[in-house]
Structure formats: structure tokens, C-alpha cells
Design a protein around this motif. Structure first.
Motif, PDB file in Angstrom:
ATOM      1  N   LEU A  73       0.838  -1.199   0.000  1.00  0.00           N
ATOM      2  CA  LEU A  73       0.000   0.000   0.000  1.00  0.00           C
ATOM      3  C   LEU A  73       0.876   1.252   0.000  1.00  0.00           C
ATOM      4  O   LEU A  73       0.615   2.204  -0.736  1.00  0.00           O
ATOM      5  N   GLY A  74       1.925   1.248   0.788  1.00  0.00           N
ATOM      6  CA  GLY A  74       2.863   2.375   0.808  1.00  0.00           C
ATOM      7  C   GLY A  74       3.518   2.581  -0.546  1.00  0.00           C
ATOM      8  O   GLY A  74       3.659   3.706  -1.027  1.00  0.00           O
ATOM      9  N   VAL A  80       1.641   6.373  -7.221  1.00  0.00           N
ATOM     10  CA  VAL A  80       0.603   7.305  -7.668  1.00  0.00           C
ATOM     11  C   VAL A  80       1.087   8.742  -7.492  1.00  0.00           C
ATOM     12  O   VAL A  80       0.872   9.587  -8.360  1.00  0.00           O
ATOM     13  N   GLU A  81       1.757   9.019  -6.391  1.00  0.00           N
ATOM     14  CA  GLU A  81       2.312  10.363  -6.182  1.00  0.00           C
ATOM     15  C   GLU A  81       3.346  10.713  -7.253  1.00  0.00           C
ATOM     16  O   GLU A  81       3.520  11.869  -7.592  1.00  0.00           O
ATOM     17  N   THR A  85      -1.548   6.565 -12.580  1.00  0.00           N
ATOM     18  CA  THR A  85      -2.947   6.971 -12.451  1.00  0.00           C
ATOM     19  C   THR A  85      -3.676   6.131 -11.408  1.00  0.00           C
ATOM     20  O   THR A  85      -4.334   6.672 -10.525  1.00  0.00           O
ATOM     21  N   ASN A  86      -3.584   4.806 -11.518  1.00  0.00           N
ATOM     22  CA  ASN A  86      -4.259   3.895 -10.593  1.00  0.00           C
ATOM     23  C   ASN A  86      -3.369   2.707 -10.276  1.00  0.00           C
ATOM     24  O   ASN A  86      -2.793   2.094 -11.182  1.00  0.00           O
ATOM     25  N   CYS A  87      -3.293   2.358  -9.000  1.00  0.00           N
ATOM     26  CA  CYS A  87      -2.634   1.131  -8.563  1.00  0.00           C
ATOM     27  C   CYS A  87      -3.650   0.370  -7.717  1.00  0.00           C
ATOM     28  O   CYS A  87      -4.201   0.913  -6.753  1.00  0.00           O
ATOM     29  N   ARG A 101      -5.101   9.400  -7.347  1.00  0.00           N
ATOM     30  CA  ARG A 101      -4.862  10.757  -6.828  1.00  0.00           C
ATOM     31  C   ARG A 101      -6.008  11.225  -5.941  1.00  0.00           C
ATOM     32  O   ARG A 101      -5.850  12.149  -5.157  1.00  0.00           O
ATOM     33  N   ASP A 102      -7.160  10.589  -6.078  1.00  0.00           N
ATOM     34  CA  ASP A 102      -8.324  10.929  -5.256  1.00  0.00           C
ATOM     35  C   ASP A 102      -8.286  10.260  -3.888  1.00  0.00           C
ATOM     36  O   ASP A 102      -9.192  10.460  -3.086  1.00  0.00           O
ATOM     37  N   GLY A 103      -7.285   9.420  -3.644  1.00  0.00           N
ATOM     38  CA  GLY A 103      -7.184   8.742  -2.366  1.00  0.00           C
ATOM     39  C   GLY A 103      -7.237   7.233  -2.516  1.00  0.00           C
ATOM     40  O   GLY A 103      -6.969   6.686  -3.575  1.00  0.00           O
TER      41      GLY A 103
END
Length: 155
Positions: A73-74, A80-81, A85-87, A101-103
């Protein structure tokens, strides 16, 4: 001509799904080209993540157990940072963590929606790419992906 035509298709598509065994080679070959397609891949992981995975736009990581996924998760948040786009992280049995990026979104799987996070991850990725390329929001695209992977699991 065959190589050039395949390369043209590779560099001129919107979504490029790369099989696990070719991921490093394709990422190295793509370099930092302009107008890159959305690189998509999946991998079942139990150890460290390879550095080239940061080149992906969409990455699905299959895990043995999401309960012990703090490391992954880290890493997903970090990727993403840095531009991914998505992981997506999933164990295929209990839940899915979608990092963007939305959380972070946590989606719980129903008992009849389970799939093998090692064997059926490519089906999950295909359903996810289908949903995203059709313009669905990530949550709906994940539901499509779950359906694609769990249909195979029940057979």
C-alpha cells in the motif's frame, strides 16, 4: 515490416496491456516517448517491486493476503504520487484497495465474487481496462473487473 507494424500499433494505441514476462522489456523500450499509451499490467507479488513498474499508468498487484499489505500500500501510494494513475491491490477473496490521486478506496468482495489473485489477475485487469476505456468511473470499472475474474473462477 512485421516488427515495424507491431511497434507502430504498440506506440499508437490508447491502452497497452503488457504481459508480466514482457513488462521490463517494453518499459525499457518505451523510454520517455511523447504520446505514450496507458501502460497496463498486473503481477502477483510476494517480494520487492521492480523499479520499472513505476512507468505504468494502471498496475494491478495480486497479493496472498491484503491484511499484511502495508508495504505494498505504501509503494502504491508512492507510485501514484510519482505519476501513476491507478494502482490496485487485491487478494481476490476479501477486498480491493484502489489507490489514485483521489485517495484510497476499499471495495469489499461478496463471497460469490472471489477469484484467484495469482491465476485470474489477467482477467481482472482486462475487465478493468474495458471499464476504464469505456469511460466508467474507477469504482464501476472495478465491479466489471470483479465480474470478469470471478466468472472464470466459478467455472
Amino acid at each position: 515490416n512485421v516488427i515495424e507494424s507491431r511497434e507502430w500499433v504498440t506506440f499508437n494505441c490508447d491502452w497497452l496491456i503488457i504481459e508480466d514476462i514482457f513488462q521490463e522489456l517494453v518499459c525499457r523500450r518505451m523510454g520517455s516517448r511523447e504520446n505514450m499509451p496507458n501502460l497496463c499490467g498486473c503481477r502477483f507479488v510476494e517480494g520487492e517491486l521492480d523499479d520499472y513498474l513505476t512507468d505504468f499508468s494502471l498496475l494491478v498487484l495480486g497479493l496472498v493476503n491484503l491484511g499484511k499489505s502495508d508495504y505494498y500500500l505504501g509503494k502504491a501510494v508512492q507510485m501514484v504520487e510519482n505519476g501513476m494513475t491507478n494502482c490496485i491491490l487485491t487478494d481476490g477473496r476479501n477486498s480491493i484497495l484502489a489507490v489514485s490521486r483521489d485517495g484510497i478506496q476499499d471495495i469489499t468482495l461478496s463471497p460469490n465474487q472471489g477469484f484467484d489473485s495469482k491465476q485470474d489477475l489477467h482477467l481482472f485487469l482486462a475487465g478493468l481496462v474495458y471499464g476504464l476505456s469505456a469511460g466508467y468511473p474507477i469504482r464501476q470499472a472495478l465491479r466489471i473487473a470483479i465480474g470478469a475474474a470471478s466468472d472464470n473462477h466459478s467455472n
